[in-house]
Design an enzyme around this catalytic site. Structure first.
Site, PDB file in Angstrom:
ATOM      1  N   CYS B 107       0.805  -1.210   0.000  1.00  0.00           N
ATOM      2  CA  CYS B 107       0.000   0.000   0.000  1.00  0.00           C
ATOM      3  C   CYS B 107       0.846   1.271   0.000  1.00  0.00           C
ATOM      4  O   CYS B 107       1.532   1.540  -0.968  1.00  0.00           O
ATOM      5  CB  CYS B 107      -0.996  -0.045   1.158  1.00  0.00           C
ATOM      6  SG  CYS B 107      -2.451   0.962   0.857  1.00  0.00           S
ATOM      7  N   ARG B 144     -12.178   6.266  -4.290  1.00  0.00           N
ATOM      8  CA  ARG B 144     -11.048   5.426  -3.894  1.00  0.00           C
ATOM      9  C   ARG B 144     -11.257   4.032  -4.457  1.00  0.00           C
ATOM     10  O   ARG B 144     -12.381   3.620  -4.733  1.00  0.00           O
ATOM     11  CB  ARG B 144     -10.963   5.341  -2.369  1.00  0.00           C
ATOM     12  CG  ARG B 144     -10.611   6.661  -1.689  1.00  0.00           C
ATOM     13  CD  ARG B 144     -10.623   6.497  -0.178  1.00  0.00           C
ATOM     14  NE  ARG B 144      -9.516   5.666   0.304  1.00  0.00           N
ATOM     15  CZ  ARG B 144      -8.308   6.122   0.557  1.00  0.00           C
ATOM     16  NH1 ARG B 144      -8.034   7.393   0.367  1.00  0.00           N
ATOM     17  NH2 ARG B 144      -7.365   5.326   1.004  1.00  0.00           N
ATOM     18  N   HIS B 206      -3.772  -5.693   1.121  1.00  0.00           N
ATOM     19  CA  HIS B 206      -3.624  -6.016   2.535  1.00  0.00           C
ATOM     20  C   HIS B 206      -4.756  -6.936   2.902  1.00  0.00           C
ATOM     21  O   HIS B 206      -5.309  -7.593   2.003  1.00  0.00           O
ATOM     22  CB  HIS B 206      -3.517  -4.748   3.393  1.00  0.00           C
ATOM     23  CG  HIS B 206      -4.594  -3.758   3.205  1.00  0.00           C
ATOM     24  ND1 HIS B 206      -5.723  -3.759   3.966  1.00  0.00           N
ATOM     25  CD2 HIS B 206      -4.712  -2.747   2.338  1.00  0.00           C
ATOM     26  CE1 HIS B 206      -6.484  -2.764   3.569  1.00  0.00           C
ATOM     27  NE2 HIS B 206      -5.909  -2.125   2.586  1.00  0.00           N
TER      28      HIS B 206
END
Lengths: 511, 260
Positions: B107, B144, B206
């Site tokens: 990330c 996002r 993740h």
């Protein structure tokens, strides 16, 4: 005007004819369309939609009256809120909103006020609207002349909007932890939104802040003219603080000073970033709280005792809620009591008589067994729940349930940030451990890496619950640790079997 | 199991050292799960994994580590970390990467190891330029990339969760970690996810990444062991583990995403 929306999978359409479209003959002698007429129409439509949803057993739909009323009158919340004769108290924060509002309601009721609250789970902006609409008359006025105080728990993301619509006499902020990063954003973002929302707080309002959480304490900077009451824990016995960090990276959500971003230091840290903090770079430090707790004693799962100190005196207090974090919830309620002039003795009595709220250490009798529901929805909540459980020693029967619906947070990474290793102090060789929920396999994996072996992994909650209850002998307690929608599923199943009251009947609607 | 012979360190059994970059600042999205997974999968095989924090201000001395990990953080903390990475660690990191040390960057850490990060407002943030890639954030109005994600990776799959505002683009010739089977990946456009350079792996996954992807975790451990003990050594042979719980969680996600 045509409103269409869906409740669950059922589409609903409401057709509202604005008054100027009503044939002329039917609106003779009507007053011109105005504020009151619009609000009245909004109340009628909102309440009708709620009644309909309930009649059709659509379940849940607790925000529906708010949604409908707000479409008809975007200012309905402000309009009705302004009629509350004793104003409203708004409670926000990551953890402890529901329990704090329950305790606050208990204190205010003991002080002989009529208290109105929003329903469980209806803590977004439209849920707040709904809770006012269902207490309004078709005239657009609040029932009982608005002779009540409202206590609203508000979702942290909805807080700015609710603050724009209501003018609360007191605002409580409990704490700020990482929670549902996919939905709320990072903690810095949330803190900034809260600060902006508080900038317009009325100067006659009281801001009630947790002094031990630096991100929360710094919210007083939003408006220096507002009267602020801080609450905090002065000291805690080491026994209550054991089990912090299992030799791994400790997850702390605020590490730097909210003012200057320098590193914070602690003389004592209770959990995560909560404790007695100071910033050596700029001198900002934990404010001295007016409402304080010391001499904390845990009574297993049954409760906590402590010495409550306020400017009006000090007295021994007891709450029927386990865990260090519930002392903070009690302090928040005591601070509201102080702000609204409730006598200390009244506050102490009210705290002592409070019964745990929906899924927050709630105890439900299931035949000859009992179920104890402990909601855990983020790393800090899970850590503190496990710590509270650990003070009671080994537990024979545990069920953990992890869902990833929007209300839970779709990202389950957080289970890796929680100190699941703490379960080792609770799970003995004979413990029956059941794992459930949509993400049961992720949770089972987390347990494996904490070297804890679950006996049973079953994603479907009703099946898992049946299994776990069957394993629990008569006279024993099954401890269930669910995320939010998993809690609803567990409770729904217990309701279906006739063991728990329906959740919308649990609160004081219409009192 | 592995032979517990004496190593150069005088310890029983093989040992590895994992440098964890910025554990206090970059730990937002379950990054701890990756460390726990590496540590346990080593431990269950009698390999000692020492996790050594690399904090702000520390120099990165490549000889001290067999493996590096860098996670994701909040925006504010990322600025501070980016500066420290440039000033204190980039030379050491470059040397470690070029010497084939396994490095995992997730990330924000992935973004920091690319050429630059261009925020919606404000100056471009130069990164460590390990990956020939860059990240652009077009502002808060642009949605996002959030959700569960599955990739093809070598002959297998990787599953995880992504949550990033920035879009990462690879230069022609840069190697992606995998192809997106479900989800957004680097930029929601080219169906590529992550980036690989030598033994350095950058990814948005993740969830945490490694617990549900035990083959990837073992691949990293294997690379570290081979690099330290020699490719054919006894120490570099990984004993198999019972990964049924890992694969059950992995497969449940593939099924849910309609990939299998």
């Amino acid at each position: 005007m045509r409103l269409t929306f869906a409740v669950g999978r059922i589409p609903i359409e409401i057709v509202v004819m604005p008054i100027h479209q009503v044939p002329h003959s039917r609106r003779q002698n009507r007053p011109p369309i105005g504020r009151r007429a619009r609000s009245a129409a909004a109340v009628v439509a909102g309440r009708a939609s709620g009644a309909l949803a309930r009649r059709l057993r659509l379940g849940g739909g607790t925000s529906l009256p708010g949604l409908v009323a707000n479409r008809l009158d975007p200012e309905i919340t402000a309009y009705l809120g302004a009629q509350l004769r004793h104003g409203c108290v708004v409670v926000t924060g990551t953890n402890g909103k529901t329990t704090s509002s329950g305790l606050i309601a208990s204190v205010l009721r003991a002080a002989r006020l009529r208290v109105w609250r929003n329903r469980e789970g209806a803590n977004l902006a439209r849920g707040i609207t709904a809770s006012l609409v269902i207490r309004a008359l078709p005239t657009g006025n609040l029932r009982r002349g608005g002779n009540a105080v409202a206590v609203f728990e508000v979702d942290e993301a909805s807080f700015p909007q609710v603050m724009r619509e209501l003018r609360p006499r007191a605002v409580v902020v409990t704490n700020l932890f990482r929670d549902q990063l996919d939905r709320y954003g990072e903690v810095d973002t949330v803190a900034e939104r809260w600060r902006n929302a508080l900038a317009d707080l009325s100067t006659t309002a009281t801001l009630i802040l947790n002094a031990d959480d630096p991100a929360v304490a710094a919210l007083a900077d939003a408006d220096p003219l507002v009267n602020t009451i801080y609450y905090g824990v002065d000291e805690a016995p080491a026994a209550l603080l054991e089990g912090t960090a299992a030799g791994e990276i400790e997850v702390v959500d605020t590490r730097t000073c909210p003012r200057c971003h320098g590193p914070l230091t602690y003389s004592v840290r209770f959990y995560s970033h909560v404790g007695h903090w100071a910033c050596p770079s700029c001198g900002f430090a934990r404010p001295t709280p007016a409402v304080r707790a010391r001499e904390l004693v845990a009574d297993g799962l049954d409760g906590m005792s402590f010495l409550l100190e306020t400017p009006s005196g000090a007295q021994e207090a007891h709450i029927g809620l386990p865990g260090f974090y519930n002392v903070y919830n009690a302090l928040a309620a005591a601070a509201v009591g102080l702000a609204l002039n409730a006598p200390l003795a009244t506050t102490i009595t009210a705290l002592g008589s409070f019964k745990p709220a929906f899924g927050r250490a709630e105890r439900i009798a299931v035949g000859e067994r009992a179920v104890r529901l402990l909601l855990a929805k983020n790393p800090t909540g899970m850590n503190e729940t496990l710590r509270a459980l650990a003070t009671g020693g080994r537990i024979g029967h545990i069920m953990l349930a992890l869902n990833d619906y929007p209300a839970d947070g779709e990202d389950v990474s957080w289970i890796w940030d929680a100190d699941i290793e703490r379960l080792r102090a609770i799970v003995g060789p004979d413990t029956q451990l059941t794992v459930s929920g949509v993400r049961a396999y992720d949770l089972a994996l987390r347990l494996k890496y904490a070297e804890i072996a679950p006996q049973h992994v079953e994603p479907e909650i009703p099946k898992a619950l049946a299994h776990a209850l069957a394993q629990t002998p008569a006279g024993d307690t099954l401890v269930i640790i669910p995320t939010y929608t998993a809690l609803l599923a567990v409770r729904g199943e217990l309701e279906r079997q006739g063991y728990a009251p329906h959740y919308w009947e649990q609160r004081d609607v219409g009192a | 199991m592995l032979a517990h012979n004496q190593t150069a360190d005088g310890n029983a059994g093989p040992a590895l050292r994992l440098g964890h970059l910025y554990p206090d600042q970059l730990n937002v999205y379950g990054d701890r799960g990756n460390i726990i997974t590496l540590r346990q999968r080593c431990r269950w095989r009698g390999i000692m994994l020492d996790v050594l924090p690399l904090q702000l201000g520390d120099e990165l001395v490549p000889e001290r580590y067999d493996m590096l990990f860098i996670g994701g953080g909040q925006d504010r903390e990322q600025d501070e970390v980016a500066r420290d990475l440039r000033e204190k660690k980039s030379a050491g990191l470059r040397a470690a990467v070029e010497a084939d040390m396994p490095v995992l960057a997730v990330c924000g850490g992935y973004q920091l190891l690319a050429r630059y990060y261009r925020p919606a407002v404000g100056p471009e943030l130069p990164g460590a330029a390990i990956f020939d890639a860059w990240t652009v954030h077009s502002g808060k109005e642009v949605a996002r990339c959030v959700g569960n994600v599955a990739l093809s990776w070598r002959e297998s799959t990787l599953v995880g969760f992504e949550n990033h505002g920035g879009r990462t683009f690879l230069a022609p010739g840069a190697e992606p970690l995998g192809r997106v089977l479900a989800g957004h990946g680097n930029n929601s456009e080219d169906h590529l996810e992550g980036c690989v350079y030598r033994n350095t792996f950058g990814t948005y996954l993740h969830g945490s990444l490694l617990p549900k992807n035990p083959h990837f975790a073992d691949y990293l451990i294997q690379l570290a062991l081979q690099r330290r003990y020699g490719i054919d050594s006894v120490e570099a042979t990984l004993a198999p583990l019972d990964d049924s719980a890992e694969w059950q969680a992995h497969r449940a996600m593939l099924q849910r995403l309609g990939v299998s």
